[in-house]
Design an enzyme around this catalytic site. Structure first.
Site, PDB file in Angstrom:
ATOM      1  N   LYS A  57       7.574 -38.491 -18.869  1.00 38.02           N
ATOM      2  CA  LYS A  57       8.695 -38.151 -18.465  1.00 38.02           C
ATOM      3  C   LYS A  57       8.896 -36.569 -18.197  1.00 38.02           C
ATOM      4  O   LYS A  57       8.339 -35.833 -18.678  1.00 38.02           O
ATOM      5  CB  LYS A  57       9.692 -38.464 -19.527  1.00 38.02           C
ATOM      6  CG  LYS A  57      11.097 -38.000 -19.304  1.00 38.02           C
ATOM      7  CD  LYS A  57      11.824 -38.983 -18.096  1.00 38.02           C
ATOM      8  CE  LYS A  57      13.295 -38.477 -17.725  1.00 38.02           C
ATOM      9  NZ  LYS A  57      13.863 -39.028 -16.350  1.00 38.02           N
ATOM     10  N   ASN A  81      19.990 -45.133 -10.162  1.00 37.27           N
ATOM     11  CA  ASN A  81      20.071 -44.270 -11.397  1.00 37.27           C
ATOM     12  C   ASN A  81      20.489 -42.970 -11.417  1.00 37.27           C
ATOM     13  O   ASN A  81      20.456 -42.134 -10.321  1.00 37.27           O
ATOM     14  CB  ASN A  81      18.641 -44.236 -12.217  1.00 37.27           C
ATOM     15  CG  ASN A  81      17.961 -43.117 -11.739  1.00 37.27           C
ATOM     16  OD1 ASN A  81      17.802 -41.935 -12.404  1.00 37.27           O
ATOM     17  ND2 ASN A  81      16.915 -43.157 -10.626  1.00 37.27           N
ATOM     18  N   SER A  82      21.073 -42.530 -12.683  1.00 37.92           N
ATOM     19  CA  SER A  82      21.551 -41.160 -12.698  1.00 37.92           C
ATOM     20  C   SER A  82      21.327 -40.651 -14.209  1.00 37.92           C
ATOM     21  O   SER A  82      22.117 -40.622 -14.862  1.00 37.92           O
ATOM     22  CB  SER A  82      22.999 -40.870 -12.349  1.00 37.92           C
ATOM     23  OG  SER A  82      23.312 -39.516 -12.484  1.00 37.92           O
ATOM     24  N   MET A  83      19.912 -40.525 -14.466  1.00 33.08           N
ATOM     25  CA  MET A  83      19.585 -40.551 -16.025  1.00 33.08           C
ATOM     26  C   MET A  83      19.890 -39.065 -16.621  1.00 33.08           C
ATOM     27  O   MET A  83      20.275 -38.978 -17.622  1.00 33.08           O
ATOM     28  CB  MET A  83      18.036 -40.915 -16.208  1.00 33.08           C
ATOM     29  CG  MET A  83      17.338 -42.145 -15.642  1.00 33.08           C
ATOM     30  SD  MET A  83      18.358 -43.455 -16.270  1.00 33.08           S
ATOM     31  CE  MET A  83      17.557 -43.584 -17.995  1.00 33.08           C
ATOM     32  N   CYS A 148      14.977 -33.833  -8.836  1.00 32.30           N
ATOM     33  CA  CYS A 148      15.781 -34.508  -9.709  1.00 32.30           C
ATOM     34  C   CYS A 148      17.103 -34.533  -8.910  1.00 32.30           C
ATOM     35  O   CYS A 148      17.745 -33.462  -8.804  1.00 32.30           O
ATOM     36  CB  CYS A 148      15.757 -34.358 -11.069  1.00 32.30           C
ATOM     37  SG  CYS A 148      16.885 -35.460 -11.916  1.00 32.30           S
ATOM     38  N   LYS A 182       6.593 -32.828  -6.975  1.00 26.01           N
ATOM     39  CA  LYS A 182       7.128 -34.041  -6.658  1.00 26.01           C
ATOM     40  C   LYS A 182       8.300 -33.523  -5.798  1.00 26.01           C
ATOM     41  O   LYS A 182       9.127 -32.944  -6.367  1.00 26.01           O
ATOM     42  CB  LYS A 182       7.680 -34.790  -7.941  1.00 26.01           C
ATOM     43  CG  LYS A 182       8.202 -36.186  -7.571  1.00 26.01           C
ATOM     44  CD  LYS A 182       7.960 -37.324  -8.543  1.00 26.01           C
ATOM     45  CE  LYS A 182       8.770 -38.377  -8.108  1.00 26.01           C
ATOM     46  NZ  LYS A 182       9.089 -39.286  -9.184  1.00 26.01           N
ATOM     47  N   ASN A 211      10.561 -38.639  -4.441  1.00 28.15           N
ATOM     48  CA  ASN A 211      11.527 -39.105  -5.675  1.00 28.15           C
ATOM     49  C   ASN A 211      12.521 -40.259  -4.952  1.00 28.15           C
ATOM     50  O   ASN A 211      12.534 -40.515  -3.930  1.00 28.15           O
ATOM     51  CB  ASN A 211      12.272 -37.955  -5.998  1.00 28.15           C
ATOM     52  CG  ASN A 211      12.759 -38.009  -7.589  1.00 28.15           C
ATOM     53  OD1 ASN A 211      13.032 -39.081  -8.132  1.00 28.15           O
ATOM     54  ND2 ASN A 211      12.344 -36.971  -8.170  1.00 28.15           N
ATOM     55  N   GLY A 239      13.344 -48.417  -5.434  1.00 26.38           N
ATOM     56  CA  GLY A 239      12.987 -49.884  -5.107  1.00 26.38           C
ATOM     57  C   GLY A 239      12.666 -50.310  -3.475  1.00 26.38           C
ATOM     58  O   GLY A 239      12.705 -49.338  -2.847  1.00 26.38           O
ATOM     59  N   GLY A 268       8.955 -47.689  -3.539  1.00 26.46           N
ATOM     60  CA  GLY A 268       9.259 -49.260  -2.889  1.00 26.46           C
ATOM     61  C   GLY A 268       7.926 -50.051  -3.109  1.00 26.46           C
ATOM     62  O   GLY A 268       7.735 -51.097  -2.678  1.00 26.46           O
ATOM     63  N   THR A 290      10.650 -48.572  -9.913  1.00 27.81           N
ATOM     64  CA  THR A 290      11.721 -49.448 -10.205  1.00 27.81           C
ATOM     65  C   THR A 290      11.261 -50.775 -10.619  1.00 27.81           C
ATOM     66  O   THR A 290      11.564 -51.265 -11.547  1.00 27.81           O
ATOM     67  CB  THR A 290      12.658 -49.813  -8.942  1.00 27.81           C
ATOM     68  OG1 THR A 290      13.350 -48.517  -8.478  1.00 27.81           O
ATOM     69  CG2 THR A 290      13.627 -50.907  -8.973  1.00 27.81           C
TER      70      THR A 290
HETATM   71  C1  SIN Z   1      16.387 -38.447 -14.154  1.00 27.22           C
HETATM   72  O1  SIN Z   1      16.091 -38.254 -15.334  1.00 27.22           O
HETATM   73  O2  SIN Z   1      17.731 -38.289 -13.778  1.00 27.22           O
HETATM   74  C2  SIN Z   1      15.556 -39.098 -12.973  1.00 27.22           C
HETATM   75  C3  SIN Z   1      14.617 -37.877 -12.791  1.00 27.22           C
HETATM   76  C4  SIN Z   1      14.298 -37.775 -11.402  1.00 27.22           C
HETATM   77  O3  SIN Z   1      14.725 -38.589 -10.519  1.00 27.22           O
HETATM   78  O4  SIN Z   1      13.519 -36.638 -10.839  1.00 27.22           O
END
Ligand code: SIN
Length: 330
Positions: A57, A81-83, A148, A182, A211, A239, A268, A290
């Site tokens: 991570k 996602n919005s982690m 990100c 990335k 990303n 995805g 994807g 995904t």
């Molecule tokens: C996240 O933790 O929000 C995703 C990480 C990312 O997309 O780089």
């Protein structure tokens, strides 16, 4: 006259090994950072799978809980996602990877743990993390996440070209270990040209594209509500929705980068055919996000088998027989 049959390679003669830097991996498949790589439990599960390599991570200096939940949703053809970079802090991942490498060494096994992802909340935090890594015995890849889309108030560095150049200048003034970046997806060929020109100025090991496509919005019609909570529902799309953008970015950078800078393809990937297409575009390794989240680490076995079958049907013996050889219509 007897009909000539196409000779198909037997399973044994097909070699799926992949190469990046000084490493050879049993295959080109990896998790995408963020999926199945938060802690030792998940990382160890990936280690038991058929993945060829594993990335952690994205780490910040301090551990983070990330954005409020719900922050991930499955969509018809992918995910949002919005982690917000939940992670256990860089020290945790450095310690875990070094221990795992020692463990593999003791078992005389090639380690899959060759990638640590880093995503400082600011350029200076990225520098602090890389300075720390420079001072450790860790010698393998760092994947610097410049893309990100989910940290509230923080821009995606990869869309600020001059800031990206400044950061890389600072990084390479002291950092000597293999480094990849990335990047977010680009949608304009002039942007491919401009970013590749910047990247070619530095001794990067690789570029990982893409990303998620940042700041999409998914809506539940019945409740008339956004499906995730952070940022009023705005989040990164992954995805199948993003596959064609990902392939264009892999091909776009493969054609523009100095050949010493390799490309990792992400985006994807749901099948062996998707991996085959990323490889045709020039990817050296291929990451899965995904669909790994949806299917779990067994996905690597299925996708490895599907890739193997496509190669057999086309009489390819190694990945390098077709990697980067996408044809254009004449
Ligand atoms: C996240 O933790 O929000 C995703 C990480 C990312 O997309 O780089």
């Amino acid at each position: 006259m007897t009909k000539e049959t196409t000779p198909h390679h037997s399973s044994e003669s097909i070699d799926l090994t992949a190469h990046l830097g000084r490493f050879t991996f049993s295959n080109c498949l990896m998790n995408a950072s963020g999926v199945y790589c938060f802690d030792a439990d998940e990382l160890n599960e990936l280690n038991q799978s058929k993945a060829g390599a594993i990335v952690t991570k994205s780490a910040t200096v301090e551990k983070r809980t990330g954005n409020p939940e719900p922050r991930y949703a499955t969509l018809t053809h992918g995910s949002i996602n919005s982690m917000g970079l939940p992670n256990l802090g860089i020290d945790y991942y450095i310690d875990f990877v070094l221990m795992a490498q020692l463990d593999d060494q003791a078992k005389e096994k090639d380690s899959k743990f060759r990638f640590i992802s880093v995503s400082g909340l600011s350029p200076s935090e990225n520098i602090d993390i890389l300075q720390k890594i420079q001072g450790t015995p860790y010698q393998d890849f760092v994947e610097l996440n410049l893309s990100c889309p989910n940290v509230i108030g923080e821009p995606q560095m990869g869309y600020n070209f001059s800031a990206t150049r400044r950061l890389l200048e600072q990084v390479f003034s002291f950092y000597t270990k293999p480094l990849g970046v990335k990047l977010p997806p680009y949608f304009d060929l002039v942007h491919f040209d401009q970013m590749a020109t910047i990247l070619n100025e530095f001794p990067l090991a690789y570029v990982n594209v893409i990303n998620s496509i940042g700041n999409g919005l998914a809506i539940d019609t019945e409740t008339e509500t956004a499906v995730i909570k952070p940022k009023n529902g705005f989040g990164g799309i992954g995805g199948d929705y993003v596959k064609h953008t990902a392939l264009a970015n892999v091909k776009g950078f493969y054609d523009r980068l100095d050949p010493t800078i390799k490309v990792i393809g992400t985006g994807g990937v749901e099948s062996g055919e998707d991996v085959f297409q990323h490889l045709l575009c020039g990817a050296s390794m291929v990451q899965i996000g995904t669909s790994l989240h949806e299917e779990g680490p067994e996905i690597f076995e299925r996708i490895e088998r599907e890739l193997h079958d496509i190669m057999a049907s086309k009489n390819y013996k190694t990945i390098d027989d077709f990697r980067g050889k996408l044809k254009s219509l004449m």
